[in-house]
Scaffold this motif. Structure first.
Motif, PDB file in Angstrom:
ATOM      1  N   VAL A  73       0.856  -1.196   0.000  1.00  0.00           N
ATOM      2  CA  VAL A  73       0.000   0.000   0.000  1.00  0.00           C
ATOM      3  C   VAL A  73       0.887   1.240   0.000  1.00  0.00           C
ATOM      4  CG1 VAL A  73      -1.602   1.372   1.387  1.00  0.00           C
ATOM      5  CG2 VAL A  73      -2.016  -1.066   1.064  1.00  0.00           C
ATOM      6  N   GLY A  74       1.953   1.195   0.820  1.00  0.00           N
ATOM      7  CA  GLY A  74       2.898   2.299   0.862  1.00  0.00           C
ATOM      8  C   GLY A  74       3.556   2.539  -0.486  1.00  0.00           C
ATOM      9  N   ARG A  75       3.912   1.468  -1.185  1.00  0.00           N
ATOM     10  CA  ARG A  75       4.557   1.612  -2.490  1.00  0.00           C
ATOM     11  C   ARG A  75       3.582   2.159  -3.536  1.00  0.00           C
ATOM     12  NH1 ARG A  75       9.464  -0.414  -3.369  1.00  0.00           N
ATOM     13  NH2 ARG A  75       9.038  -0.751  -5.583  1.00  0.00           N
ATOM     14  N   ILE A  76       2.327   1.794  -3.432  1.00  0.00           N
ATOM     15  CA  ILE A  76       1.332   2.351  -4.356  1.00  0.00           C
ATOM     16  C   ILE A  76       1.160   3.843  -4.108  1.00  0.00           C
ATOM     17  CG2 ILE A  76      -1.137   2.350  -4.924  1.00  0.00           C
ATOM     18  CD1 ILE A  76      -1.079  -0.696  -4.577  1.00  0.00           C
ATOM     19  N   LEU A  77       1.152   4.242  -2.841  1.00  0.00           N
ATOM     20  CA  LEU A  77       1.082   5.667  -2.520  1.00  0.00           C
ATOM     21  C   LEU A  77       2.319   6.392  -3.061  1.00  0.00           C
ATOM     22  CD1 LEU A  77      -0.200   5.535   1.181  1.00  0.00           C
ATOM     23  CD2 LEU A  77      -1.524   6.132  -0.862  1.00  0.00           C
ATOM     24  N   ALA A  78       3.460   5.702  -3.002  1.00  0.00           N
ATOM     25  CA  ALA A  78       4.697   6.305  -3.498  1.00  0.00           C
ATOM     26  C   ALA A  78       4.692   6.465  -5.009  1.00  0.00           C
ATOM     27  CB  ALA A  78       5.892   5.472  -3.067  1.00  0.00           C
ATOM     28  N   HIS A  79       3.889   5.686  -5.706  1.00  0.00           N
ATOM     29  CA  HIS A  79       3.779   5.864  -7.165  1.00  0.00           C
ATOM     30  C   HIS A  79       3.248   7.259  -7.472  1.00  0.00           C
ATOM     31  CE1 HIS A  79       2.688   5.176 -11.370  1.00  0.00           C
ATOM     32  NE2 HIS A  79       1.507   5.711 -11.071  1.00  0.00           N
ATOM     33  N   PHE A  80       2.329   7.719  -6.687  1.00  0.00           N
ATOM     34  CA  PHE A  80       1.737   9.036  -6.909  1.00  0.00           C
ATOM     35  C   PHE A  80       2.579  10.160  -6.308  1.00  0.00           C
ATOM     36  CE2 PHE A  80      -1.724   5.927  -6.930  1.00  0.00           C
ATOM     37  CZ  PHE A  80      -2.282   6.184  -8.184  1.00  0.00           C
ATOM     38  N   ASN A  81       3.406   9.804  -5.294  1.00  0.00           N
ATOM     39  CA  ASN A  81       4.282  10.807  -4.685  1.00  0.00           C
ATOM     40  C   ASN A  81       5.508  10.102  -4.105  1.00  0.00           C
ATOM     41  OD1 ASN A  81       5.531  12.952  -3.465  1.00  0.00           O
ATOM     42  ND2 ASN A  81       3.985  13.229  -1.863  1.00  0.00           N
ATOM     43  N   PRO A  82       6.572   9.956  -4.917  1.00  0.00           N
ATOM     44  CA  PRO A  82       7.775   9.256  -4.438  1.00  0.00           C
ATOM     45  C   PRO A  82       8.487   9.962  -3.299  1.00  0.00           C
ATOM     46  CG  PRO A  82       7.746   9.427  -6.844  1.00  0.00           C
ATOM     47  CD  PRO A  82       6.676  10.338  -6.331  1.00  0.00           C
ATOM     48  N   TRP A  83       8.099  11.213  -2.988  1.00  0.00           N
ATOM     49  CA  TRP A  83       8.715  11.964  -1.891  1.00  0.00           C
ATOM     50  C   TRP A  83       7.893  11.843  -0.602  1.00  0.00           C
ATOM     51  CZ3 TRP A  83       8.443  13.649  -6.909  1.00  0.00           C
ATOM     52  CH2 TRP A  83       9.657  13.861  -7.551  1.00  0.00           C
ATOM     53  N   SER A  84       6.841  11.018  -0.631  1.00  0.00           N
ATOM     54  CA  SER A  84       5.971  10.893   0.524  1.00  0.00           C
ATOM     55  C   SER A  84       6.685  10.168   1.669  1.00  0.00           C
ATOM     56  CB  SER A  84       4.698  10.129   0.145  1.00  0.00           C
ATOM     57  OG  SER A  84       3.964   9.766   1.295  1.00  0.00           O
ATOM     58  N   LEU A  85       6.844  10.846   2.798  1.00  0.00           N
ATOM     59  CA  LEU A  85       7.464  10.200   3.963  1.00  0.00           C
ATOM     60  C   LEU A  85       6.624   9.055   4.518  1.00  0.00           C
ATOM     61  CD1 LEU A  85       9.093  13.070   6.066  1.00  0.00           C
ATOM     62  CD2 LEU A  85      10.212  11.038   5.162  1.00  0.00           C
ATOM     63  N   PRO A  86       5.295   9.219   4.681  1.00  0.00           N
ATOM     64  CA  PRO A  86       4.492   8.084   5.176  1.00  0.00           C
ATOM     65  C   PRO A  86       4.625   6.843   4.294  1.00  0.00           C
ATOM     66  CG  PRO A  86       3.227  10.110   5.318  1.00  0.00           C
ATOM     67  CD  PRO A  86       4.481  10.445   4.554  1.00  0.00           C
ATOM     68  N   ALA A  87       4.658   7.047   2.984  1.00  0.00           N
ATOM     69  CA  ALA A  87       4.799   5.901   2.081  1.00  0.00           C
ATOM     70  C   ALA A  87       6.142   5.209   2.290  1.00  0.00           C
ATOM     71  CB  ALA A  87       4.660   6.365   0.631  1.00  0.00           C
ATOM     72  N   PHE A  88       7.195   5.988   2.468  1.00  0.00           N
ATOM     73  CA  PHE A  88       8.532   5.438   2.712  1.00  0.00           C
ATOM     74  C   PHE A  88       8.580   4.703   4.040  1.00  0.00           C
ATOM     75  CE2 PHE A  88      12.974   6.123   4.259  1.00  0.00           C
ATOM     76  CZ  PHE A  88      13.614   5.342   3.310  1.00  0.00           C
ATOM     77  N   PHE A  89       7.987   5.299   5.089  1.00  0.00           N
ATOM     78  CA  PHE A  89       7.959   4.662   6.405  1.00  0.00           C
ATOM     79  C   PHE A  89       7.249   3.309   6.346  1.00  0.00           C
ATOM     80  CE2 PHE A  89       7.842   9.092   8.627  1.00  0.00           C
ATOM     81  CZ  PHE A  89       9.169   9.292   8.257  1.00  0.00           C
ATOM     82  N   VAL A  90       6.065   3.311   5.727  1.00  0.00           N
ATOM     83  CA  VAL A  90       5.244   2.093   5.680  1.00  0.00           C
ATOM     84  C   VAL A  90       5.954   0.995   4.918  1.00  0.00           C
ATOM     85  CG1 VAL A  90       3.108   1.128   4.772  1.00  0.00           C
ATOM     86  CG2 VAL A  90       3.058   3.308   5.964  1.00  0.00           C
ATOM     87  N   GLN A  91       6.624   1.359   3.826  1.00  0.00           N
ATOM     88  CA  GLN A  91       7.297   0.330   3.045  1.00  0.00           C
ATOM     89  C   GLN A  91       8.457  -0.306   3.801  1.00  0.00           C
ATOM     90  OE1 GLN A  91       9.724   0.226  -1.061  1.00  0.00           O
ATOM     91  NE2 GLN A  91      10.725   0.577   0.870  1.00  0.00           N
ATOM     92  N   ILE A  92       9.356   0.528   4.351  1.00  0.00           N
ATOM     93  CA  ILE A  92      10.553  -0.051   4.968  1.00  0.00           C
ATOM     94  C   ILE A  92      10.215  -0.847   6.222  1.00  0.00           C
ATOM     95  CG2 ILE A  92      12.091   1.703   4.023  1.00  0.00           C
ATOM     96  CD1 ILE A  92      12.154   3.039   6.763  1.00  0.00           C
ATOM     97  N   ASN A  93       9.155  -0.473   6.922  1.00  0.00           N
ATOM     98  CA  ASN A  93       8.787  -1.216   8.134  1.00  0.00           C
ATOM     99  C   ASN A  93       7.897  -2.409   7.832  1.00  0.00           C
ATOM    100  OD1 ASN A  93       9.956   0.344  10.518  1.00  0.00           O
ATOM    101  ND2 ASN A  93       8.948   1.990   9.402  1.00  0.00           N
ATOM    102  N   GLY A  94       6.955  -2.259   6.898  1.00  0.00           N
ATOM    103  CA  GLY A  94       6.070  -3.368   6.560  1.00  0.00           C
ATOM    104  C   GLY A  94       6.788  -4.485   5.842  1.00  0.00           C
ATOM    105  N   ILE A  95       7.375  -4.158   4.695  1.00  0.00           N
ATOM    106  CA  ILE A  95       8.065  -5.167   3.891  1.00  0.00           C
ATOM    107  C   ILE A  95       9.356  -5.619   4.568  1.00  0.00           C
ATOM    108  CG2 ILE A  95       9.239  -5.532   1.680  1.00  0.00           C
ATOM    109  CD1 ILE A  95       7.149  -3.734   0.382  1.00  0.00           C
ATOM    110  N   GLY A  96       9.975  -4.736   5.352  1.00  0.00           N
ATOM    111  CA  GLY A  96      11.220  -5.101   6.010  1.00  0.00           C
ATOM    112  C   GLY A  96      11.050  -6.079   7.157  1.00  0.00           C
TER     113      GLY A  96
END
Length: 343
Positions: A73-96
């Motif tokens: 979900v975070g990566r999909i949000l990042a598609h629309f805004n690659p500078w989004s901090l919430p999207a980056f946070f969610v990806q590295i913690n969820g997938i990590g």
């Protein structure tokens, strides 16, 4: 001439996408596909929990799938805004963090496999495989979690999350070390079974062991371990360079070595679920497992210690009693079913 722009103030109109947290615009199609399949895997593991009552295994797998869902979900949000901090946070913690829970589910399977072939063949008593490696998995999680938090804190200040990445790297390295020991112990047990011969294997589980469902489960578990290992090695290489390194900014490598590996793991453990592989013997083995003492008790870690006392005799007698009671109950239920009109 305008000076450099902080990444916290970047957007598509003033900064190149290579300057974003991801270094690229995540693919909407690929991430949506992975998200959909992980949702399916989550549903399957939930359904199979209610079907087989595999509590520990299913909880681990469901948490892992849920974290993967949040990450994509975070990566999909990042598609629309690659500078989004919430999207980056969610990806590295969820997938990590998700693979840590998948590893815990895998660790739980070896105890039941050992009992299915014969606990007396094992070097250590069955509960050791659960207690020791779940503690190792918790240790890996405890190391990785602060890494994700520190990465998020650094990113929120516009700084490269190098320290957090290195802490996460230590956690993944420890996870690979624990997984390697687990694999070696599993291989050692397989060799001991081969050397002991079929006559030494637990007789009451012979029909289950020879069934195609149990064999398919073992093959699926082997594939799951292989994919987890491949992902973990990739993660080590990725985090060694930090979140702005070459591997971290290679989306194809991410999809193949991170996404696909864990996707295969989540699906293969659902299709070749331990409840499916062990069948009705799953609960019998669970009851037998409960008869063993805590491995932290005196002379209860190695099977030779149990063999040298009266404990093993008592354990065998309790196991046989449980098996007889379950068999008798099953026979009574079958007689009742056949006695019903129209059956």
């Amino acid at each position: 001439m305008a000076g450099p722009v902080s990444i916290l103030k970047c957007n598509a109109s003033i900064c190149p996408v290579t300057a974003s947290w991801f270094g690229y615009r995540p693919s909407l199609a690929m991430n949506a596909t992975f998200l959909s399949i992980f949702i399916i895997a989550l549903v399957l593991h939930t359904v199979f929990y209610y079907r087989y009552r595999t509590t520990g295994f299913s909880i681990c797998m469901c948490i892992g799938c849920a974290l993967e869902v949040s990450g994509y979900v975070g990566r999909i949000l990042a598609h629309f805004n690659p500078w989004s901090l919430p999207a980056f946070f969610v990806q590295i913690n969820g997938i990590g963090l998700a693979p840590t829970f998948f590893a815990a589910g895998i660790y739980l399977c070896l105890t039941r496999i050992v009992i299915a072939y014969g606990a007396g063949i094992s070097r250590v008593q069955p509960k050791v495989y659960t207690y020791v490696f779940i503690l190792c998995d918790i240790g890996s999680l405890v190391i990785q979690l602060p890494g994700g938090v520190l990465s998020s804190m650094s990113a929120s200040k516009g700084r490269e999350p190098t320290t957090g990445a290195h802490i996460g790297l230590a956690g993944v390295c420890f996870q690979v070390f624990a997984l390697s020991i687990w694999v070696l112990l599993a291989m050692e047990f397989a060799v001991r079974c081969w050397m002991a011969g079929r006559s030494a294997w637990e007789a009451k589980y012979e029909r289950m062991r020879d069934g195609w469902r149990f064999i398919a489960f073992l093959a699926g578990l082997g594939l799951a371990v292989t994919t987890l290992y491949a992902r973990s090695v990739y993660r080590i290489v990725e985090l060694r360079e930090g979140y702005t390194g070459r591997f971290a900014r290679d989306e194809i490598a991410f999809f193949v070595l991170e996404g696909l590996m864990i996707l295969v793991l989540s699906l293969v453990t659902a299709v070749f679920h331990p409840g499916f592989g062990f069948g009705e013997m799953y609960q019998v083995i669970t009851e037998q497992k409960a008869t063993y003492p805590s491995p932290w008790k005196r002379r209860a870690f190695f099977m030779k210690d149990l063999t040298g006392t009266n404990q093993l005799v008592e354990l065998t007698e309790r196991s046989e009693t449980l098996h007889s009671e379950r068999t008798l109950k099953g026979s009574d239920n079958e007689r009742e079913r056949l006695a019903r009109p129209g059956l």
